[in-house]
Write a protein that holds these residues in place. Structure first.
Motif, PDB file in Angstrom:
ATOM      1  N   ALA A 235       0.817  -1.218   0.000  1.00 58.60           N
ATOM      2  CA  ALA A 235       0.000   0.000   0.000  1.00 58.60           C
ATOM      3  C   ALA A 235       0.849   1.266   0.000  1.00 58.60           C
ATOM      4  O   ALA A 235       0.429   2.302  -0.517  1.00 58.60           O
ATOM      5  CB  ALA A 235      -0.934   0.001   1.207  1.00 58.60           C
TER       6      ALA A 235
ATOM      7  N   ASN B 105       3.537   1.780  -1.669  1.00 56.88           N
ATOM      8  CA  ASN B 105       4.092   2.005  -3.004  1.00 56.88           C
ATOM      9  C   ASN B 105       3.046   1.950  -4.108  1.00 56.88           C
ATOM     10  O   ASN B 105       3.388   1.858  -5.269  1.00 56.88           O
ATOM     11  CB  ASN B 105       5.172   0.966  -3.299  1.00 56.88           C
ATOM     12  N   SER B 106       1.769   1.971  -3.739  1.00 57.45           N
ATOM     13  CA  SER B 106       0.745   1.860  -4.766  1.00 57.45           C
ATOM     14  C   SER B 106      -0.339   2.906  -4.563  1.00 57.45           C
ATOM     15  O   SER B 106      -0.443   3.526  -3.513  1.00 57.45           O
ATOM     16  CB  SER B 106       0.134   0.458  -4.772  1.00 57.45           C
ATOM     17  N   ARG B 107      -1.111   3.081  -5.608  1.00 56.30           N
ATOM     18  CA  ARG B 107      -2.278   3.954  -5.556  1.00 56.30           C
ATOM     19  C   ARG B 107      -3.391   3.260  -6.320  1.00 56.30           C
ATOM     20  O   ARG B 107      -3.153   2.307  -7.048  1.00 56.30           O
ATOM     21  CB  ARG B 107      -1.977   5.333  -6.126  1.00 56.30           C
ATOM     22  N   THR B 108      -4.588   3.757  -6.148  1.00 54.74           N
ATOM     23  CA  THR B 108      -5.734   3.141  -6.791  1.00 54.74           C
ATOM     24  C   THR B 108      -6.270   4.056  -7.876  1.00 54.74           C
ATOM     25  O   THR B 108      -6.416   5.262  -7.654  1.00 54.74           O
ATOM     26  CB  THR B 108      -6.829   2.846  -5.749  1.00 54.74           C
TER      27      THR B 108
ATOM     28  N   SER C 230      -5.226  -1.356  -8.324  1.00 53.05           N
ATOM     29  CA  SER C 230      -4.062  -0.889  -7.580  1.00 53.05           C
ATOM     30  C   SER C 230      -2.855  -0.917  -8.504  1.00 53.05           C
ATOM     31  O   SER C 230      -2.539  -1.948  -9.098  1.00 53.05           O
ATOM     32  CB  SER C 230      -3.832  -1.800  -6.384  1.00 53.05           C
TER      33      SER C 230
ATOM     34  N   ASN D  14       1.344   0.340  -9.095  1.00 57.08           N
ATOM     35  CA  ASN D  14       2.580   0.768  -8.480  1.00 57.08           C
ATOM     36  C   ASN D  14       2.805   2.227  -8.811  1.00 57.08           C
ATOM     37  O   ASN D  14       2.637   2.640  -9.954  1.00 57.08           O
ATOM     38  CB  ASN D  14       3.715  -0.105  -9.035  1.00 57.08           C
ATOM     39  N   ASN D  15       3.190   3.041  -7.840  1.00 61.07           N
ATOM     40  CA  ASN D  15       3.414   4.470  -8.060  1.00 61.07           C
ATOM     41  C   ASN D  15       4.449   4.754  -9.130  1.00 61.07           C
ATOM     42  O   ASN D  15       4.433   5.799  -9.749  1.00 61.07           O
ATOM     43  CB  ASN D  15       3.814   5.170  -6.754  1.00 61.07           C
TER      44      ASN D  15
END
Length: 117
Positions: A4, A6-9, A109, A111-112
């Motif tokens: 979470a 390193n990620s965004r939705t 989701s 990865n940034n």
């Protein structure tokens, strides 16, 4: 799923477009990646279980996914989601054409560090 931190939705419509067809009480929804590089992410996250959950209010009796990797696409077949189909339904969208719009609201989701379309 990814960490979470390193990620965004994003919603699926950022990564793909969709088309819907119908046959009787069955809807067929194709999801096509804008960028083939996003295909593995879609395969991982746009699953039969998640699609069935998204369409739970329409009570599909079965959801099947067919992968089309050479097209960076997938097709979902949802049984019994059209209130009987064109000839039987009192639903305003008896063909289910707007169902693809619902599918495109599925949260994905990413990865940034990944680039998205």
């Amino acid at each position: 799923m990814k960490d979470a931190m390193n990620s965004r939705t994003v919603l699926l419509h950022r990564l793909a477009h969709a088309r819907t067809g119908d046959k009787g009480n069955r809807a067929s929804i194709s999801v096509i990646a804008y960028d083939p590089a996003d295909w593995p992410l879609l395969v991982e996250q746009v699953t039969e279980a998640r699609v069935a959950g998204l369409f739970a209010s329409r009570a599909p009796t079965r959801v099947r996914r067919y992968l089309l990797p050479r097209l960076a696409a997938m097709n979902f077949v949802l049984d019994d989601v059209l209130d009987g189909g064109v000839n039987d339904s009192l639903n305003l969208d008896t063909h289910g054409k707007t169902l693809s719009s619902l599918l495109l609201t599925l949260p994905i989701s990413i990865n940034n560090k990944e680039e998205t379309s």
